[in-house]
Motif scaffolding. Structure first.
Motif, short mmCIF file in Angstrom:
data_model
loop_
_atom_site.label_atom_id
_atom_site.label_comp_id
_atom_site.label_asym_id
_atom_site.label_seq_id
_atom_site.Cartn_x
_atom_site.Cartn_y
_atom_site.Cartn_z
N ASN A 45 61.98 25.88 28.71
CA ASN A 45 62.07 24.67 29.54
C ASN A 45 60.92 24.66 30.53
OD1 ASN A 45 63.09 22.28 30.47
ND2 ASN A 45 64.82 23.17 31.55
N PHE A 46 59.73 24.87 30.00
CA PHE A 46 58.52 25.05 30.82
C PHE A 46 58.23 23.84 31.72
CE2 PHE A 46 53.79 25.23 31.29
CZ PHE A 46 53.73 26.43 31.98
N VAL A 47 58.56 22.64 31.25
CA VAL A 47 58.30 21.41 32.02
C VAL A 47 59.05 21.45 33.35
CG1 VAL A 47 58.61 18.90 32.06
CG2 VAL A 47 57.89 20.02 29.95
N THR A 48 60.31 21.90 33.31
CA THR A 48 61.12 21.99 34.54
C THR A 48 60.54 23.02 35.50
OG1 THR A 48 63.10 21.36 33.31
CG2 THR A 48 63.44 22.42 35.44
N ILE A 49 60.09 24.15 34.96
CA ILE A 49 59.48 25.20 35.79
C ILE A 49 58.22 24.66 36.46
CG2 ILE A 49 58.38 27.47 35.75
CD1 ILE A 49 61.40 27.62 35.36
N ARG A 50 57.43 23.89 35.72
CA ARG A 50 56.21 23.31 36.28
C ARG A 50 56.54 22.35 37.42
NH1 ARG A 50 52.04 25.39 37.04
NH2 ARG A 50 51.13 23.36 37.49
N LYS A 51 57.67 21.64 37.29
CA LYS A 51 58.09 20.71 38.36
C LYS A 51 58.39 21.48 39.64
CE LYS A 51 60.00 16.96 35.53
NZ LYS A 51 61.25 16.30 35.05
N ALA A 52 59.02 22.65 39.48
CA ALA A 52 59.33 23.49 40.64
C ALA A 52 58.05 23.98 41.31
CB ALA A 52 60.19 24.68 40.20
N VAL A 53 57.06 24.34 40.50
CA VAL A 53 55.77 24.80 41.02
C VAL A 53 55.08 23.65 41.78
CG1 VAL A 53 53.46 25.60 40.39
CG2 VAL A 53 55.45 26.59 39.28
N LYS A 54 55.22 22.43 41.24
CA LYS A 54 54.61 21.26 41.89
C LYS A 54 55.25 20.98 43.25
CE LYS A 54 52.94 18.91 37.74
NZ LYS A 54 53.15 17.79 36.79
N LYS A 55 56.55 21.33 43.40
CA LYS A 55 57.22 21.18 44.69
C LYS A 55 56.53 22.04 45.74
CE LYS A 55 61.97 20.01 43.34
NZ LYS A 55 63.37 20.49 43.33
N MET A 56 56.13 23.25 45.35
CA MET A 56 55.41 24.14 46.27
C MET A 56 54.11 23.49 46.71
SD MET A 56 55.95 27.73 44.20
CE MET A 56 54.49 28.43 44.89
N ALA A 57 53.39 22.93 45.75
CA ALA A 57 52.11 22.28 46.05
C ALA A 57 52.32 21.08 46.96
CB ALA A 57 51.44 21.85 44.75
N TYR A 65 52.19 36.60 36.48
CA TYR A 65 53.19 37.66 36.28
C TYR A 65 54.52 37.27 36.91
CZ TYR A 65 51.55 38.84 41.02
OH TYR A 65 51.18 38.78 42.35
N ILE A 66 55.59 37.81 36.35
CA ILE A 66 56.94 37.64 36.89
C ILE A 66 57.45 39.03 37.25
CG2 ILE A 66 59.34 37.02 36.34
CD1 ILE A 66 57.70 34.54 36.50
N THR A 67 57.69 39.27 38.54
CA THR A 67 58.19 40.58 38.96
C THR A 67 59.52 40.45 39.72
OG1 THR A 67 56.78 40.45 40.92
CG2 THR A 67 55.93 41.70 39.05
N GLU A 68 59.99 39.22 39.88
CA GLU A 68 61.32 39.02 40.46
C GLU A 68 62.24 38.68 39.28
OE1 GLU A 68 62.11 39.70 43.57
OE2 GLU A 68 60.04 40.21 43.98
N ARG A 69 63.29 37.95 39.52
CA ARG A 69 64.20 37.57 38.43
C ARG A 69 63.50 36.65 37.44
NH1 ARG A 69 67.30 33.25 37.37
NH2 ARG A 69 66.50 32.20 39.23
N TRP A 70 63.73 36.88 36.12
CA TRP A 70 63.18 35.99 35.11
C TRP A 70 63.90 34.66 35.20
CZ3 TRP A 70 59.30 35.52 31.61
CH2 TRP A 70 59.44 34.54 30.63
N PRO A 71 63.19 33.55 35.49
CA PRO A 71 63.86 32.25 35.58
C PRO A 71 64.25 31.75 34.19
CG PRO A 71 61.53 32.07 36.16
CD PRO A 71 61.76 33.47 35.71
N GLY A 72 65.54 31.61 33.92
CA GLY A 72 65.98 31.14 32.61
C GLY A 72 65.29 29.84 32.24
N GLY A 73 64.77 29.77 31.02
CA GLY A 73 64.06 28.56 30.60
C GLY A 73 62.60 28.56 31.02
N MET A 74 62.14 29.72 31.48
CA MET A 74 60.74 29.84 31.90
C MET A 74 59.79 29.36 30.81
SD MET A 74 58.39 31.01 33.99
CE MET A 74 56.70 30.72 33.52
N LEU A 75 60.11 29.66 29.57
CA LEU A 75 59.28 29.24 28.44
C LEU A 75 59.89 28.05 27.70
CD1 LEU A 75 58.36 32.75 26.98
CD2 LEU A 75 56.98 31.34 28.51
#
Length: 259
Positions: free
Chosen positions: A104-116, A92-102
C-alpha cells in the motif's frame, strides 16, 4: 572461490554462530557445517561465496540508479543499519515495519507528504497562525511520522530490492516483497527459511559484530555502484562534449573551404 582472509574476518566477527539445533529450519541444512554444544555452525566458505554474489547484484542495482530498502528493527541491528545505509544514501526502516509499506505504498507516500506539508507550514509562517493546542498536535504528528518514516522520505518510488536482517522477525516485510516480486537480500540465520530469499547470506543475525561486517560489505558494494554510475555519466558527458567539438570543428572547416 572464497578468500581465506575474508573467511577469517567473518570468523572473527562470529558470523558462523547459528541458533540452537532445536530451533533450526531444515532448509538451511546446505549452509550448516556442523553442530557444536547444541548450536549449529554455519559454513563460512559458503557465506563468503553468497556474500560475493549479493555484493555483485547490489552493485548493479546501485549503478542503475535504483534504491535498496534496508530493514532491521531488532535492537542490536538498528544503529548499525541506520549508519551504513545512511552512508550509502539508501532508505531504511529501523523502527516498526509499517504494514502495507510496499503493498500500500501510495498511502505510505501520503504520510510522508504530511511531514513535508508541516515543514512548509513552518517555513511560510502558517504554523505560527495555529493555536498552541493545534501546534502541539501538529508537532506530535510530525515527530511520530519522522520516527517511523523519516528515513524513507526521499523514496519516491518502490525500492528495487530489500535487504533484511532477520527474516523471521521481519516476516511481514518478506511477505509483502514476495507478493510484489521484489528481490530480497537477507542475512539468514539457521532458523530462517532460505526459500523465501533471493540472495541468501548465511550468517549470525543476532550478534552486532556479525551484522556490522555483513551490512557494511553490502553498503560498500552499493557505494561502488554509485561511483560506477557517476563515472559512466562523466564519460558520457565527455563523449558528448567531444562529439560536439568535433562537429563544430568540421562545420568551421567546411565554411573555410567554401570561402
Amino acid at each position: 572461490m572464497a578468500n581465506n582472509t575474508e573467511v577469517k574476518s567473518l570468523l572473527d566477527a562470529g558470523v558462523h554462530f547459528g541458533h540452537l539445533t532445536r530451533k533450526w529450519d531444515p532448509n538451511m541444512a546446505p549452509y550448516i557445517y556442523m553442530e557444536r554444544n547444541g548450536i549449529h555452525i554455519i559454513n563460512l566458505y559458503k557465506t563468503a561465496a553468497k556474500l560475493e554474489e549479493a555484493k555483485n547484484a547490489l552493485r548493479k542495482i546501485a549503478a542503475s540508479g535504483r534504491k535498496v530498502l534496508f530493514v532491521a528493527t531488532k535492537k542490536q541491528a538498528k544503529d548499525i543499519v541506520a549508519e551504513h545505509a545512511g552512508n550509502a544514501n539508501m532508505p531504511y526502516i529501523t523502527e516498526r515495519w509499517p504494514g502495507g509499506m510496499l503493498t500500500n505504498f501510495v498511502t505510505i507516500r501520503k504520510a510522508v507528504k504530511k511531514m513535508a506539508m508541516v515543514d512548509r507550514m513552518k517555513k511560510d509562517g502558517r504554523y505560527e497562525t495555529l493555536s498552541k493546542k493545534e501546534r502541539l498536535q501538529v508537532d506530535r504528528m510530525r515527530a511520530k511520522l519522522e520516527k517511523n518514516l523519516g528515513s524513507i522520505s526521499d523514496m519516491t518510488r518502490m525500492p528495487a530490492a530489500l535487504f533484511i536482517v532477520d527474516t523471521v522477525r521481519e516476516h511481514i516485510a518478506v511477505k509483502e516483497a514476495m507478493k510484489l516480486g521484489i528481490p530480497i537480500f537477507a542475512m539468514a540465520d539457521t532458523n530462517s527459511n532460505p526459500r523465501e530469499i533471493d540472495f541468501v547470506i548465511p550468517s549470525n543475525d543476532d550478534a552486532s559484530k556479525s551484522i556490522d561486517i555483513i551490512v557494511k560489505a553490502a553498503t560498500d558494494a552499493i557505494i561502488e555502484g554509485h561511483q560506477e554510475r557517476k563515472s559512466s555519466k562523466n564519460d558520457d558527458e565527455q563523449s558528448s562534449k567531444d562529439k560536439a567539438e568535433k562537429k563544430a570543428k568540421k562545420t568551421a572547416e567546411s565554411k573555410d573551404e567554401e570561402e
